[in-house]
Design an enzyme around this catalytic site. Structure first.
Site, PDB file in Angstrom:
ATOM      1  N   ARG A  26     -23.352  53.053 -23.366  1.00  0.00           N
ATOM      2  CA  ARG A  26     -24.704  53.576 -23.610  1.00  0.00           C
ATOM      3  C   ARG A  26     -24.924  53.719 -25.109  1.00  0.00           C
ATOM      4  O   ARG A  26     -24.560  54.732 -25.705  1.00  0.00           O
ATOM      5  CB  ARG A  26     -24.888  54.925 -22.924  1.00  0.00           C
ATOM      6  CG  ARG A  26     -24.967  54.858 -21.415  1.00  0.00           C
ATOM      7  CD  ARG A  26     -25.346  56.223 -20.875  1.00  0.00           C
ATOM      8  NE  ARG A  26     -25.659  56.187 -19.452  1.00  0.00           N
ATOM      9  CZ  ARG A  26     -26.258  57.168 -18.803  1.00  0.00           C
ATOM     10  NH1 ARG A  26     -26.595  58.267 -19.450  1.00  0.00           N
ATOM     11  NH2 ARG A  26     -26.502  57.073 -17.514  1.00  0.00           N
ATOM     12  N   ASP A  70     -26.754  54.376 -28.678  1.00  0.00           N
ATOM     13  CA  ASP A  70     -27.726  55.366 -29.136  1.00  0.00           C
ATOM     14  C   ASP A  70     -28.969  54.699 -29.710  1.00  0.00           C
ATOM     15  O   ASP A  70     -28.999  53.485 -29.945  1.00  0.00           O
ATOM     16  CB  ASP A  70     -27.090  56.253 -30.218  1.00  0.00           C
ATOM     17  CG  ASP A  70     -25.979  57.131 -29.684  1.00  0.00           C
ATOM     18  OD1 ASP A  70     -25.982  57.429 -28.483  1.00  0.00           O
ATOM     19  OD2 ASP A  70     -25.101  57.517 -30.487  1.00  0.00           O
ATOM     20  N   ARG A  78     -19.782  56.029 -35.631  1.00  0.00           N
ATOM     21  CA  ARG A  78     -20.553  56.356 -36.828  1.00  0.00           C
ATOM     22  C   ARG A  78     -19.912  57.491 -37.621  1.00  0.00           C
ATOM     23  O   ARG A  78     -20.010  57.532 -38.854  1.00  0.00           O
ATOM     24  CB  ARG A  78     -21.984  56.695 -36.427  1.00  0.00           C
ATOM     25  CG  ARG A  78     -22.749  55.470 -35.912  1.00  0.00           C
ATOM     26  CD  ARG A  78     -23.980  55.845 -35.117  1.00  0.00           C
ATOM     27  NE  ARG A  78     -24.899  56.653 -35.890  1.00  0.00           N
ATOM     28  CZ  ARG A  78     -25.866  57.403 -35.352  1.00  0.00           C
ATOM     29  NH1 ARG A  78     -26.012  57.462 -34.027  1.00  0.00           N
ATOM     30  NH2 ARG A  78     -26.660  58.099 -36.125  1.00  0.00           N
TER      31      ARG A  78
END
Length: 287
Positions: free
Chosen positions: A62, A64, A213
């Site tokens: 999934r 972002d 990230r």
């Protein structure tokens, strides 16, 4: 979330890519914001003339809001008669219905036991950043981060090597209730291309929210000299979020590929992926 389609249904694998710039992530949202899942499910419902029926997609990862994908994988369970009617023309019809920032490249009947999420052995992401004094090539601005200080790629790779293996990555994840932050980081390396763009390749069995990230944010601090090469590993060992670790912007991140085992090993992989995960001396949480 079954490993087999219900009786009378066929499990179909879709290979997908998208530019995440204008999407609020993969997953459908109650707010009605534009998502990749929503666009594909709407297109699927339209081209199969399914009326109000929604055939829900299960996805490998999934992503972002703002994150791109070149090698995303999903599956959907369709009634056998609908699949038989549309299978030959489904791919072309989806191409005609989908917006230009999302593509479905293959639509095929999945092997027995296939689950886009739980069958996956690994996911591979790439994060792209440039330290060019003049900034980012305008043609790449939606896919490359600009860092305004020179980066020492060797120091970043030294730091990256200390993060490999199975760990609790709580320090680099946004905590979700009931979900584990234990992951196996299989690969993390950086390379500067001839165009000056530094590409970080990150591979793991799975990723928790904001993990890639956050890792890149820590490595950038090493690369520009703010921290030593041992600092990201110290943050990892501390096990808590460090305010110095920045979650870098999403547009530099792309899901490149998802790896699956041979067909005969799918069932075993599904079972393994659902097991409770623990580290020595720790409590376990599923998935």
């Amino acid at each position: 979330m079954s490993d087999e389609a219900a009786p009378g249904h066929v499990r179909v694998r879709l290979d997908v890519s998208y530019d995440g710039s204008e999407f609020s992530g993969w997953a459908k949202q109650a707010s009605g914001r534009r998502t990749v899942q929503g666009e594909i499910e709407d297109a699927l419902r339209t081209v199969t003339r399914s009326g109000a029926t929604v055939y829900e997609l299960t996805v490998a990862g999934r992503t972002d809001a703002g994150v791109h994908a070149r090698g995303q994988v999903a599956h959907v369970d369709l009634p056998a008669e609908l699949w038989a009617e549309h299978r030959e023309k489904l791919l072309k019809r989806l191409a005609g219905r989908l917006p230009k920032d999302v593509r479905v490249w293959t639509v095929a009947e999945a092997p027995a036991g296939f689950n886009a999420r739980f069958s996956a052995l690994w996911r591979r992401y790439a994060y792209r950043v440039t330290d060019a004094p003049g900034g980012v090539d305008p043609l790449l601005r939606g896919h490359v981060l600009w860092h305004d200080r020179p980066l020492d790629v060797d120091a970043m790779n030294e730091a990256a090597r200390l993060l490999l293996g199975e760990h609790d990555f709580a320090a680099y994840c946004k905590k979700r209730e009931g979900a584990t932050t234990i992951r196996t980081l299989q690969g993390l390396s950086l390379e500067r291309g001839s165009d000056g763009v530094v590409t970080a390749t990150v591979r793991a069995d799975a990723f928790c929210h904001n993990m890639v990230r956050s890792l890149i944010g820590a490595l950038l601090f090493v690369g520009d000299g703010h921290r030593g090469a041992d600092w990201p590993a110290k943050v990892l060992a501390a096990g808590v979020r460090d305010s110095a670790v920045h979650v870098v912007r999403p547009h530099g991140l792309t899901l490149e590929e998802v790896g699956y085992p041979a067909d005969e090993l799918l069932a075993a992989r599904n079972k393994e992926a659902r097991n409770r995960r623990t580290l020595p001396g720790g409590a376990g949480v599923c998935c």
